[in-house]
Scaffold this motif. Structure first.
Motif, PDB file in Angstrom:
ATOM      1  N   ALA A 214      49.372  36.002  41.417  1.00 52.32           N
ATOM      2  CA  ALA A 214      49.322  35.768  42.865  1.00 52.32           C
ATOM      3  C   ALA A 214      48.259  36.668  43.509  1.00 52.32           C
ATOM      4  O   ALA A 214      47.490  36.230  44.376  1.00 52.32           O
ATOM      5  N   GLY A 215      48.198  37.917  43.060  1.00 52.82           N
ATOM      6  CA  GLY A 215      47.211  38.851  43.605  1.00 52.82           C
ATOM      7  C   GLY A 215      45.789  38.384  43.316  1.00 52.82           C
ATOM      8  O   GLY A 215      44.903  38.472  44.168  1.00 52.82           O
ATOM      9  N   ASP A 218      44.990  35.400  45.613  1.00 53.41           N
ATOM     10  CA  ASP A 218      44.696  35.853  46.982  1.00 53.41           C
ATOM     11  C   ASP A 218      43.275  36.388  47.093  1.00 53.41           C
ATOM     12  O   ASP A 218      42.543  36.069  48.032  1.00 53.41           O
ATOM     13  N   ARG A 221      40.706  33.597  46.819  1.00 52.21           N
ATOM     14  CA  ARG A 221      40.634  32.800  48.070  1.00 52.21           C
ATOM     15  C   ARG A 221      39.933  33.569  49.172  1.00 52.21           C
ATOM     16  O   ARG A 221      39.177  32.993  49.953  1.00 52.21           O
ATOM     17  N   ALA A 222      40.210  34.864  49.237  1.00 54.50           N
ATOM     18  CA  ALA A 222      39.559  35.680  50.278  1.00 54.50           C
ATOM     19  C   ALA A 222      38.043  35.660  50.068  1.00 54.50           C
ATOM     20  O   ALA A 222      37.271  35.536  51.019  1.00 54.50           O
TER      21      ALA A 222
END
Ligand code: HEC
Length: 265
Positions: A214-215, A218, A221-222
Motif C-alpha cells: 500500500a505504501g 501511494d 500515485r503521488a
C-alpha cells in the motif's frame, strides 16, 4: 537463479570531477531504466542493464523469443521493433562491456560514434522514443566509464540484489524530477521511479506485506500526480528492511516460489 539474486560487480573508471561523477551516476540510472527502450521493453521490465548487468554481461540471460542458449540474445528479433527485424533467429552472446570483447563493435572513446550506436539501439532496435539530451548525454558518459581496468573489479564479489538497490534507483529518479530541465525529462524520471517501485512491489507479495504494498502504491500515485520524492518514507523503509528476508529478494524464498510455480504449471 544467480542472475535473479546477484549482480556482477561494476567496473567503473574513476571520474575526473564531481560533475562527471554525477553524470556517471545519472547515466547508470538511465542504463537500468526500462523507460528508455519503448513500451514493449517497459512492459517486460527490460533495460540495457537486464542484459549488461551492472554494465557487465549476463551469463544466465534467458528470455523467450530473444535468447538461444543462456547468456545470448537476438537483438534483431523484431519483438521490439520492425526496423531492424531480420526475421531470423540469430542470438549471440551478450558481451561484458568491461572486457576487451565488449569493445569490438564500437569505439567508446569516440563519443560521436558511440552516440550514433546507442541512438540506433534505442530507437531502431527497441523502438524507444529519442531520449532528451539531459538523459542521453549522461548515458554516454556512463558507458565511457565502464572499464575492466578499474581496480580489482574482476575479482570483486558479486553484489546482492536487494530492496535497497531498487529503492535507491526509485529515490534517485524521484529526486531528479524536481531538477528536470524539460517536461520530457521529468516524464522520463517519473516513469523510471515508478518502474523501480513496481519492481519492489513485485518482490513483496507475501502474507503480512500489505502495508508495504500500500505504501509503495501511494508513493507511485503521488509521483504520477506530479509530486517529487517525499521526505517521509522512514516507516516504509523500516517495513521493507524488516520483511526483506521473507520477501522475494531473499534467494531462498524466491527459489521456493519459483519451484512452486513450476510444479503448478
Ligand atoms: C536483450 C539484450 C540486450 C539489451 C536489452 C541491450 N543489449 Fe547491448 N548487446 C547485446 C548483445 C547480444 C550484443 C552483441 C551484439 C552483436 O554481437 O551483434 C550487444 C552489444 C552492445 C554493445 C557493443 C559492445 C562492443 O563489442 O563494442 C554496446 C556498447 C551495448 N550493447 C550497449 C547497450 C546499451 C547502451 C543498451 C541499452 C540502450 C543495450 N546494450 C541493450 C544485448 C543487449
Amino acid at each position: 537463479m544467480t542472475a535473479l539474486s546477484t549482480f556482477p560487480p561494476a567496473c567503473l573508471a574513476p571520474a575526473a570531477s564531481e560533475t562527471i561523477a554525477r553524470d556517471v551516476r545519472l547515466g547508470e540510472m538511465v542504463f537500468n531504466s526500462p523507460a528508455l527502450l519503448g513500451r514493449q521493453a517497459e512492459k517486460m521490465g527490460l533495460s540495457c542493464g537486464s542484459c549488461h548487468r551492472n554494465g557487465r554481461g549476463n551469463r544466465d540471460f534467458q528470455f523467450e523469443a530473444i535468447s538461444g542458449a543462456p547468456g545470448t540474445a537476438d537483438v534483431t528479433s523484431g519483438l521490439f521493433s520492425a526496423d531492424r527485424a531480420d526475421n531470423q533467429f540469430n542470438p549471440v552472446p551478450i558481451p561484458d562491456l568491461a572486457t576487451k570483447d565488449g569493445r569490438d563493435q564500437v569505439d567508446r572513446t569516440d563519443r560521436a560514434a558511440l552516440a550514433v550506436f546507442v541512438r540506433g539501439l534505442i530507437e531502431q532496435e527497441f523502438s524507444g522514443a529519442p531520449p532528451p539530451d539531459e538523459v542521453f548525454e549522461p548515458l554516454l558518459t556512463y558507458l565511457q566509464h565502464i572499464d575492466g581496468r578499474a581496480e580489482g573489479c574482476f575479482s570483486a564479489e558479486p553484489v546482492k540484489v536487494g530492496w535497497r538497490r531498487d529503492w535507491a534507483e526509485a529515490q534517485f529518479a524521484g529526486r531528479q524530477i524536481g531538477m528536470a530541465g524539460s517536461e520530457n525529462a521529468a516524464a522520463f524520471y517519473r516513469r523510471t521511479a515508478r518502474l523501480a517501485l513496481g519492481r519492489i512491489y513485485a518482490r513483496y507479495n507475501g502474507v503480512g506485506q500489505d502495508d508495504i504494498r500500500a505504501g509503495l502504491i501511494d508513493l507511485s500515485r503521488a509521483i504520477e500526480a506530479g509530486a517529487v520524492w517525499p521526505d517521509k518514507t522512514a516507516s516504509l523503509e523500516a517495513g521493507m528492511a524488516a520483511a526483506e528476508s521473507v520477501s522475494l529478494y531473499n534467494p531462498d524464498t524466491l527459489g521456493a516460489a519459483l519451484d512452486l510455480a513450476a510444479r503448478e504449471k
